[in-house]
Design a protein around this motif. Structure first.
Motif, PDB file in Angstrom:
ATOM      1  N   LYS A  36       0.844  -1.202   0.000  1.00  0.00           N
ATOM      2  CA  LYS A  36       0.000   0.000   0.000  1.00  0.00           C
ATOM      3  C   LYS A  36       0.873   1.242   0.000  1.00  0.00           C
ATOM      4  N   GLY A  37       0.490   2.246  -0.765  1.00  0.00           N
ATOM      5  CA  GLY A  37       1.226   3.509  -0.806  1.00  0.00           C
ATOM      6  C   GLY A  37       0.791   4.338  -1.998  1.00  0.00           C
ATOM      7  N   LYS A  43       6.399   1.074  -4.228  1.00  0.00           N
ATOM      8  CA  LYS A  43       5.812  -0.267  -4.249  1.00  0.00           C
ATOM      9  C   LYS A  43       6.426  -1.138  -5.353  1.00  0.00           C
ATOM     10  N   LEU A 125       0.274  -6.564   5.553  1.00  0.00           N
ATOM     11  CA  LEU A 125       0.179  -5.248   4.934  1.00  0.00           C
ATOM     12  C   LEU A 125       1.527  -4.552   5.036  1.00  0.00           C
ATOM     13  N   GLU A 127       2.916  -0.980   4.189  1.00  0.00           N
ATOM     14  CA  GLU A 127       2.523   0.382   3.802  1.00  0.00           C
ATOM     15  C   GLU A 127       3.770   1.261   3.711  1.00  0.00           C
TER      16      GLU A 127
END
Length: 503
Positions: A36-37, A43, A125, A127
């Motif tokens: 996530k980003g 990523k 996850l 991030e």
């Protein structure tokens, strides 16, 4: 996503790539890494480094799956790279074959928020957020995948503390235990081995309220490896020099002894190499070994004895696991009682025999051939943590009846002859007593291995060990041909324990 949270500062793209390597080393089939980003957060850099590490190919082309939505790679752990940015509905993830991908491999998912409710609860996850001139990676999750990722990041911190923080990590080898090994490389230095040896999980009680690992005296921590390594080095055995250690976490950074197999290029035994290994054992068995060894200042390892309880619990694996597989039902009480009676009578014959430091798994997977060296230094020895004080004949049996490769009776005989000749050359040696002990230990070890290889398939989901069973049965027949084992051989024959079975 709930659960634990870990943070790691990424100063630049190189640090992001190293995090990708760290995550790659923790990945297993069924895992999901949700990346996530914002756009430009890193990523793709992270995913590319992870995939290249799994492929062990720094130049592998890893295109963004922005338009294809998914890219698949046939790497050590098959990995499927999903980009969900263009999904119009979360349900479309099913059409991408997401569930099927997890059956055979792992998944990297960019823009996971587009299908949040469809991702497994065990997803990790990752991030990435802006942090000054760099990035902050925040990992969260729960379960085995997160625990493995956390341990891999701890291994990177261990490397940093050892001055190897920028090292490249690549999978080297795993074994039948929870231990694993990596090759780590740093510019200007010889590659080293990173050993990951988590504390042994003892398991449930199996006899007299004690777990199998305790009765069999399996090493419970990396302290045993460090201690045995020190003792062997002091006596001229080529084992890895340890450059850095963390006994609490179970991490070692060691010398890389080489990659040349003890076998030939076709995976077949080389008689001269087995003879050389037998001569190394003869040298070791002529020395005195301490039973208490200092692994670190104030930290000691007491080398356990290969006592009757350990021998019996190992031999019992045949009735616990092998018999149910070949008969389709648990071993009867009568079979168990008779089996224990025969083995206890045979083990009585070991009283007064020569005992020494016994490495336990002295066979081809744990021996590195170094053809550019001379004499005993040609043999690099690894996997030493489970050493015991036991019959000298045991390691000779482990070598001459190698569980992983078929040793012909001729090479077995040559290996034994090399050992016996070296012992006679060194001084007084009771050859007849040794050969009887050899047969007993070979029978005990191969009975154990029949059970262990079935257990690895039934309990641990590793069916590829079953292909070795015909070889192990043949070794067991050879061992039982010694006159001292006549009664045990009759028992095995009467109960069909040596019959050929279709797998």
């Amino acid at each position: 996503m709930t659960g634990l949270v870990l943070e790691r500062l990424l100063a630049d793209e190189t640090q992001t790539a190293l995090l990708g390597e760290d995550l790659a080393l923790s990945l297993r089939p069924g895992d999901v890494l949700a990346l996530k980003g914002d756009l430009g957060a890193g990523k793709s850099t992270l995913a590319r480094a992870l995939i290249r590490a799994l492929a062990d190919d720094a130049g592998l082309d890893v295109p963004s799956p922005t338009f294809t939505l998914v890219q698949s790679y046939d790497t050590r752990v098959p990995v499927h790279h999903f980009d969900l940015y263009r999904l119009s509905s979360a349900t479309e993830i099913d059409e991408l074959g997401f569930e099927e991908a997890l059956v055979q491999g792992a998944a990297l998912v960019e823009w996971p928020e587009r299908a949040q409710d469809y991702l497994p609860k065990t997803s990790v996850l990752v991030e990435l957020v802006q942090h000054g001139e760099g990035r902050l990676a925040r990992l969260s999750g729960e379960g085995a995948a997160f625990d493995r990722a956390a341990r891999s990041l701890a291994m990177r911190r261990f490397l940093e503390n050892a001055g190897w923080g920028e090292a490249r990590r690549r999978h080297f080898i795993g074994d039948a235990s929870a231990r694993s090994y990596e090759i780590v490389s740093l510019a200007g230095a010889e590659p080293r081995v990173l050993m990951n040896s988590p504390r042994l999980v003892l398991g449930p009680p199996v006899r007299d309220g004690r777990p199998y690992a305790e009765i069999a005296h399996l090493a419970q921590s990396v302290t045993a490896f460090v201690a045995i390594d020190r003792a062997l080095l002091a006596q001229g055995v080529s084992v890895p020099v340890i450059h850095a250690k963390d006994l609490d976490q179970g991490f070692l950074l060691t010398e890389h002894l080489g990659s040349e197999s003890f076998l030939d290029s076709d995976g077949l035994p080389v008689a001269e190499r087995y003879a050389a290994a037998a001569e190394l054992l003869a040298m070791m068995h002529g020395k005195a070994w301490p039973e208490r060894i200092e692994a670190a200042p104030g930290v000691f390892h007491d080398v356990p004895p290969f006592d009757r309880d350990a021998m019996m619990i190992e031999a019992s694996l045949l009735v616990d696991w092998y018999v149910p597989m070949i008969t389709g039902k648990p071993a009867s009480e009568a079979l168990r009682v008779g089996y224990d009676r025969e083995w206890n009578a045979l083990l009585d014959r070991l009283q007064g025999r020569e005992y020494t430091l016994m490495l336990r798994d002295f066979h081809s997977p744990n021996i590195i051939w170094r053809g550019d060296r001379t004499k005993h230094d040609r043999l690099g020895i690894v996997d030493i943590q489970d050493a015991l004080i036991g019959p000298s004949a045991y390691d000779v049996a482990s070598l001459a009846m190698d569980a992983r490769v078929t040793i012909s009776p001729e090479i077995e005989r040559q290996t034994l002859d090399a050992y016996v000749a070296a012992r006679h050359a060194a001084g007084v040696f009771d050859e007849a007593s040794f050969l009887e002990s050899y047969a007993i230990m070979a029978a005990q070890r191969n009975s154990k291995i029949l059970g262990i290889f079935v257990r690895l398939e039934k309990r641990d989901g590793k069916p590829y060990y079953l292909k070795h069973l015909p070889r192990i049965r043949d070794y067991l027949r050879r061992a039982l041909s010694h006159p001292a084992l006549a009664s045990l051989r009759e028992f095995y024959d009467a109960n069909g324990l040596l019959e050929e079975r279709a797998l």
